[in-house]
Design a protein around this motif. Structure first.
Motif, short mmCIF file in Angstrom:
data_model
loop_
_atom_site.label_atom_id
_atom_site.label_comp_id
_atom_site.label_asym_id
_atom_site.label_seq_id
_atom_site.Cartn_x
_atom_site.Cartn_y
_atom_site.Cartn_z
N GLU A 70 0.81 -1.21 0.00
CA GLU A 70 0.00 0.00 0.00
C GLU A 70 0.85 1.28 0.00
O GLU A 70 0.30 2.37 -0.05
CB GLU A 70 -0.92 0.01 1.22
N GLY B 54 -0.83 4.08 8.34
CA GLY B 54 -1.49 3.27 7.33
C GLY B 54 -2.69 2.52 7.85
O GLY B 54 -3.29 2.91 8.86
N ASN B 55 -3.02 1.41 7.19
CA ASN B 55 -4.18 0.60 7.52
C ASN B 55 -3.79 -0.63 8.32
O ASN B 55 -2.59 -0.92 8.50
CB ASN B 55 -4.90 0.17 6.23
N LYS C 87 1.43 2.73 4.78
CA LYS C 87 0.96 3.39 3.56
C LYS C 87 1.77 4.65 3.30
O LYS C 87 2.02 5.03 2.15
CB LYS C 87 -0.53 3.73 3.68
N ASN C 88 2.18 5.31 4.39
CA ASN C 88 2.99 6.52 4.31
C ASN C 88 4.18 6.39 5.25
O ASN C 88 4.02 6.04 6.42
CB ASN C 88 2.16 7.75 4.71
N THR D 22 -6.79 2.10 11.92
CA THR D 22 -5.69 2.85 11.31
C THR D 22 -4.61 3.04 12.37
O THR D 22 -4.86 2.88 13.56
CB THR D 22 -6.14 4.21 10.78
#
Length: 386
Positions: free
Chosen positions: A99, A141-142, A164-165, A128
């Motif tokens: 992701e 992220g998730n 995700k980041n 999250t």
């Protein structure tokens, strides 16, 4: 018996770990302490900087803060193996993932990646997560659940936090594919509700008996390992001494109310420490740091490099720190921490700044075998003989 051997990332030469500056900066990033007289790095205006003193305004940004040990962990069905940083100072299990966006997607080619779409046992949750440090670095992220195998133990439905980041400091850390937290669940960052850590789930699923994990960190190239549900009594013939843990802040925090130098005991009434495999140095208050280096001929604090150093051929005093009621000696092999130039060596014991407790990182932990007894809310330490 479940043993899991640690290894060092290929980014380090054989027998080498992170630089002194990287190790100190990472501790400052994790705990956000301001300097006392001798803390070389501190949080300033939400940025970790190198400082000369508490009032120093001419600061420099930190060097990249890499980790020292990584451990293989398998996630999913079929499983993918990632090298994770095992960390008793945090409680999140997060990984580089499919992701990742932007720069992270490009950098991911250097890492093992967890892709939940390729695992038949992965399930997305509503959770999250977001981890932020004192220098403004962050990861978020998730959250999925999946099967996670650690040291041959498969945890079903373990929460896995997918990155995700990632901020630039994480992107520059090429030594691992994520982190597995071994602190208490209270400091897990998943929202809206924290999730169980791998050790907590091992206990809930009755996968370990006794409900412990242990660690032996090796000197140099010596083998290191974690074990789960097993106490390896072959590591040392010395007895294991236990101390009660205060887990109210989520850490493995224990009393450390005295220390000795060359056999002379010094009291530290009310002092505590945390046992943190995610910190490399041993960080204590300024009065202790001063006393240690005053006992080494030619030792001095180096303002420009941000740490105490001593002549490489100097005689090192015998230093012990209490955990509970027992003193443990810091092995002379680990007292020095890297070349300081011009015939000097950085000391592995440095200032904790204004942090309210000591941080016993790898410099101390390499000298002992540690039993983290989550079931009984205690830690046991035994002095190693090598």
């Amino acid at each position: 018996m479940s043993l899991l051997e640690l290894k060092r990332p290929a980014m380090y030469p054989p027998g080498k770990g992170p630089s002194f500056q990287a190790a100190y900066a990472r501790a400052a990033r994790r705990y956000g302490f301001e300097p006392g007289k001798y803390a070389g790095y501190a949080k300033r205006n939400n940025v970790v900087v190198k400082v000369k003193s508490k009032d120093d305004k001419a600061t420099e940004h930190e060097v990249p803060a890499h980790t020292e040990y990584v451990v293989p962990v398998t996630i999913g069905t079929p499983g993918v193996t990632l090298n994770l940083d095992f960390d008793t100072g945090s409680s999140d299990l997060w990984v580089w993932s499919s992701e990742l966006a932007g720069e992270g997607k490009r950098e991911s080619k250097a890492h093992a990646i967890y892709d939940p779409s390729k695992s038949s046992t992965a399930k997305k949750t509503e959770g999250t997560w977001n981890i932020s440090y004192g220098d403004g670095s962050s990861a978020s992220g998730n959250v999925y659940t999946d099967n996670v195998t650690v040291a041959g133990i498969t945890i079903k439905g373990q929460a896995v936090e997918l990155a995700k980041n990632l901020s630039s400091s994480f992107l520059s850390d090429g030594g691992n594919d994520g982190l597995l937290g071994l602190a208490w669940p209270a400091i897990n960052t998943v929202q809206p509700q924290p999730v169980a850590t791998p050790v907590e789930n091992m206990m809930k699923q009755k996968l370990v008996d006794p409900q412990v994990f242990t660690v032996k960190l090796g000197h140099g190239d010596e083998a290191s390992f974690y074990s789960f549900g097993f106490i390896d009594k072959t590591v040392t013939s010395q007895p294991i001494s236990y101390a009660s843990v205060d887990n109210s802040q989520g850490f493995w925090q224990v009393p450390s109310t005295s220390w000795t130098i060359n056999g002379e005991e010094q009291n530290r009434e009310g002092n505590t420490t945390i046992l943190d495999t995610g910190t490399t140095l041993c960080l204590v208050d300024d009065s202790v740091v001063e006393a240690i280096y005053q006992a080494i001929e030619g030792a001095r604090y180096d303002n420009s490099q941000g740490g105490w150093k001593y002549p490489s051929n100097a005689q090192i005093p015998t230093v012990t720190f209490a955990v509970g009621d027992t003193q443990f000696t810091v092995n002379e092999k680990d007292f020095g921490f890297g070349d300081a130039g011009n015939g000097f060596t950085f000391g592995g014991i440095q200032s904790r700044g204004d942090n309210p407790f000591d941080i016993f990182g790898d410099v101390f932990l390499k000298s002992v075998y540690v039993v983290f007894d989550q079931g009984e809310t205690r830690v046991g330490l035994a002095q190693r003989e090598d």
